[in-house]
Design an enzyme around this catalytic site. Structure first.
Site, PDB file in Angstrom:
ATOM      1  N   LYS A  15       0.169   4.291  -0.233  1.00  0.00           N
ATOM      2  CA  LYS A  15      -0.439   5.473   0.410  1.00  0.00           C
ATOM      3  C   LYS A  15      -0.209   6.726  -0.446  1.00  0.00           C
ATOM      4  O   LYS A  15      -0.154   6.632  -1.668  1.00  0.00           O
ATOM      5  CB  LYS A  15       0.096   5.617   1.835  1.00  0.00           C
ATOM      6  CG  LYS A  15      -0.138   4.345   2.652  1.00  0.00           C
ATOM      7  CD  LYS A  15       0.085   4.518   4.119  1.00  0.00           C
ATOM      8  CE  LYS A  15      -0.164   3.176   4.818  1.00  0.00           C
ATOM      9  NZ  LYS A  15      -0.001   3.244   6.270  1.00  0.00           N
ATOM     10  N   GLU A  73      -6.717   4.415   8.036  1.00  0.00           N
ATOM     11  CA  GLU A  73      -6.560   5.862   7.793  1.00  0.00           C
ATOM     12  C   GLU A  73      -7.834   6.445   7.189  1.00  0.00           C
ATOM     13  O   GLU A  73      -8.178   7.597   7.446  1.00  0.00           O
ATOM     14  CB  GLU A  73      -5.327   6.103   6.909  1.00  0.00           C
ATOM     15  CG  GLU A  73      -4.044   5.900   7.709  1.00  0.00           C
ATOM     16  CD  GLU A  73      -2.871   5.353   6.928  1.00  0.00           C
ATOM     17  OE1 GLU A  73      -2.863   5.420   5.694  1.00  0.00           O
ATOM     18  OE2 GLU A  73      -1.935   4.833   7.582  1.00  0.00           O
ATOM     19  N   GLU A 129      -5.296  -5.173  10.701  1.00  0.00           N
ATOM     20  CA  GLU A 129      -4.255  -4.171  10.931  1.00  0.00           C
ATOM     21  C   GLU A 129      -4.555  -3.428  12.226  1.00  0.00           C
ATOM     22  O   GLU A 129      -5.349  -2.479  12.221  1.00  0.00           O
ATOM     23  CB  GLU A 129      -4.225  -3.161   9.776  1.00  0.00           C
ATOM     24  CG  GLU A 129      -3.941  -3.771   8.427  1.00  0.00           C
ATOM     25  CD  GLU A 129      -3.391  -2.728   7.461  1.00  0.00           C
ATOM     26  OE1 GLU A 129      -2.275  -2.918   6.988  1.00  0.00           O
ATOM     27  OE2 GLU A 129      -4.067  -1.723   7.216  1.00  0.00           O
ATOM     28  N   HIS A 181      -9.496   0.953   5.071  1.00  0.00           N
ATOM     29  CA  HIS A 181      -8.197   1.128   5.734  1.00  0.00           C
ATOM     30  C   HIS A 181      -8.364   2.032   6.948  1.00  0.00           C
ATOM     31  O   HIS A 181      -9.168   2.959   6.938  1.00  0.00           O
ATOM     32  CB  HIS A 181      -7.188   1.733   4.746  1.00  0.00           C
ATOM     33  CG  HIS A 181      -5.792   1.717   5.297  1.00  0.00           C
ATOM     34  ND1 HIS A 181      -5.340   2.677   6.167  1.00  0.00           N
ATOM     35  CD2 HIS A 181      -4.772   0.835   5.137  1.00  0.00           C
ATOM     36  CE1 HIS A 181      -4.080   2.388   6.509  1.00  0.00           C
ATOM     37  NE2 HIS A 181      -3.726   1.271   5.894  1.00  0.00           N
ATOM     38  N   ASN A 194       0.869  -1.180   0.000  1.00  0.00           N
ATOM     39  CA  ASN A 194       0.000   0.000   0.000  1.00  0.00           C
ATOM     40  C   ASN A 194       0.905   1.228   0.000  1.00  0.00           C
ATOM     41  O   ASN A 194       1.526   1.532   1.015  1.00  0.00           O
ATOM     42  CB  ASN A 194      -0.883  -0.068   1.265  1.00  0.00           C
ATOM     43  CG  ASN A 194      -1.682   1.200   1.485  1.00  0.00           C
ATOM     44  OD1 ASN A 194      -1.751   2.062   0.616  1.00  0.00           O
ATOM     45  ND2 ASN A 194      -2.284   1.308   2.664  1.00  0.00           N
ATOM     46  N   GLY A 217       2.584   2.095  10.922  1.00  0.00           N
ATOM     47  CA  GLY A 217       3.536   3.185  10.760  1.00  0.00           C
ATOM     48  C   GLY A 217       4.231   3.576  12.051  1.00  0.00           C
ATOM     49  O   GLY A 217       4.893   4.605  12.124  1.00  0.00           O
ATOM     50  N   SER A 237       3.529  -2.232  10.399  1.00  0.00           N
ATOM     51  CA  SER A 237       4.979  -2.291  10.600  1.00  0.00           C
ATOM     52  C   SER A 237       5.590  -3.635  10.184  1.00  0.00           C
ATOM     53  O   SER A 237       6.489  -4.146  10.848  1.00  0.00           O
ATOM     54  CB  SER A 237       5.339  -1.954  12.058  1.00  0.00           C
ATOM     55  OG  SER A 237       4.953  -0.627  12.353  1.00  0.00           O
TER      56      SER A 237
HETATM   57  P1  PGA Z   1       2.898   0.185   7.721  1.00  0.00           P
HETATM   58  O1  PGA Z   1       1.427   0.382   7.117  1.00  0.00           O
HETATM   59  O2  PGA Z   1       3.454  -1.080   7.126  1.00  0.00           O
HETATM   60  O3  PGA Z   1       3.648   1.404   7.313  1.00  0.00           O
HETATM   61  O4  PGA Z   1       2.741   0.067   9.221  1.00  0.00           O
HETATM   62  C1  PGA Z   1       0.559  -0.697   6.916  1.00  0.00           C
HETATM   63  C2  PGA Z   1      -0.746  -0.220   6.348  1.00  0.00           C
HETATM   64  O5  PGA Z   1      -1.220   0.847   6.737  1.00  0.00           O
HETATM   65  O6  PGA Z   1      -1.352  -0.887   5.491  1.00  0.00           O
END
Ligand code: PGA
Length: 250
Positions: free
Chosen positions: A11, A96, A164, A94, A9, A170, A210
């Protein structure tokens, strides 16, 4: 048998030229892998990246889409536009989108059903916040998000669930493989109750939050973790390629 499914992803990162460069490099490195791989660039790079993926096994995904086919929805991108660009999968729900843009299960469910009706594959993301985890309601939240996101969805053939935990995205904090696997096991039991044992057995459940080259193999060695949804580490070939090539040694 569930085929391991690793998705990147990207982003809100990468210009078109940067996205094309990464896509080309992934095609060169990953085309012989027998795992399922998907990359989800920003909307603006979907068309150009599709060109780079021509003839490769890597699937093209979008990170979101609007809840209607067309109409007065300023700023939204429609499923028809995604299909037009050759998009094959879409990430929905997601964290976010849920936490920064207020998306709730009803809206996510409309998008899921619309995507399926146009034959897109869906990665439906679920996960609890730190506060919810500390409050001991992880399972309740995950169940609510799955029931809500999958309302009136009869066939899970094109659905992947991505667990997740919001506090692991992140932040550099990963759920321990055992903790993640517990929740994945709970999700599989839930799918068995909502659908059937066969559906639960066949559905791929990715872990996200992560994921890095040094924890991919351990996560993937867990019984109920069938794939990975990778954010930060999917932005460069030298971190994403080793994640896709993880080897559990088994
Ligand atoms: P990350 O994000 O690997 O940077 O923690 C995962 C995601 O949001 O899908």
């Amino acid at each position: 048998m569930r085929t391991p499914y690793i998705a990147g992803n990207w982003k809100m990162h990468k210009t078109t030229a940067e996205a094309e460069e990464l896509a080309r490099s992934l095609v060169r490195s990953l085309d012989r892998e027998n795992k399922k791989v998907m990359i989800a660039p920003a909307f603006t790079a979907l068309g150009p990246v599709k060109g780079c993926l021509e003839g490769s096994h890597i699937l093209l995904g979008a990170q979101n889409m609007g809840p209607e086919e067309q109409g007065a929805h300023t700023g939204e991108v429609s499923v028809l536009m995604l299909k037009d660009l050759g998009v094959e999968a879409v990430i929905l729900g997601h964290s976010e989108r849920r936490h920064k843009y207020g998306e709730q299960d009803d809206l996510i469910n409309r998008k899921v059903r619309l995507a399926l009706s146009h034959d897109l594959e869906v990665v439906l993301c679920v996960g609890e916040t730190l506060e919810q985890r500390e409050g001991g309601v992880t399972r309740r939240i995950v169940e609510q998000q799955i029931r809500g996101g999958l309302k009136e969805v009869g066939d899970l053939g094109r659905i992947t669930i991505a667990y997740e935990p919001v506090w692991a995205i992140g932040t550099g904090k990963t759920a321990t493989p055992k903790d993640a696997d517990d929740t994945h096991g709970f999700i599989r039991d839930l799918l068995s109750r909502l659908y059937s044992a066969k559906v639960a057995e066949d559905t791929v459940i990715q872990y996200g939050g992560s994921v890095k080259p040094n924890n991919a193999a351990e996560l993937m060695s867990m019984e109920n973790i069938d794939g990975l949804l990778v954010g930060g580490a999917s932005l460069a070939a030298d971190s994403f390629v080793p994640i896709v090539r993880y080897d559990t040694g088994s």
